[in-house]
Design a protein around this motif. Structure first.
Motif: not given
Length: 143
Positions: A30-35, A56-57, A76-81
């Motif tokens: 799961a993933s979520w953004v808090l607004l 990475a999944t 986001i790519h840098e963070f997941v990597s």
């Protein structure tokens, strides 16, 4: 801020928040953004650690604002990597279970300079949270 987020966040009661995210069919990733009324505040990635093969999944379940931005050159790519690399480096901790490997992974990413929020109590649940500005795509930060 995206128009949909603006609409939702401006309709909040004082002190209110919106959680916008997604998960896989079984709720294991799961993933979520808090607004809040000011806009997006944080991004959280979460996994059922006993089934996580690689951070990475988690990229497959990024919120809509990020999923198509998971390409080289985007934060986001840098963070997941970074998470994925730290996960590989923490492979020796597999002997102690997936939770210990995840704790080592998140600790290493934080030590490498990523501004990870919260601490081990949340990490033990399979979560990692960063401020939105850390991973926000350029098309959102420039609007």
């Amino acid at each position: 801020m995206k128009p949909a987020w603006r609409t939702m966040s401006t309709a909040l009661a004082p002190g209110g928040a919106v959680v916008e995210g997604t998960c896989d069919e079984l709720g294991r990733l799961a993933s979520w953004v808090l607004l809040d009324p000011a806009g997006p505040r944080t991004l959280t990635l979460a996994a059922k650690l006993s089934t996580l093969d690689s951070p990475a999944t988690l990229a497959e379940r990024l919120p809509k604002a990020l999923i198509h931005r998971n390409v080289p050159g985007e934060p986001i790519h840098e963070f997941v990597s970074a998470l994925d690399g730290a996960w590989r480096d923490a492979a020796p901790f597999t002997a102690f279970g997936p939770r210990q490997r995840w704790l080592r992974t998140v600790s290493a990413v934080r030590a490498a300079g990523w501004p990870i929020l919260a601490g081990p109590a949340r990490w033990r649940l399979g979560e990692v949270t960063v401020r939105w500005q850390t991973v926000a795509p350029s098309y959102l930060t420039n609007s």
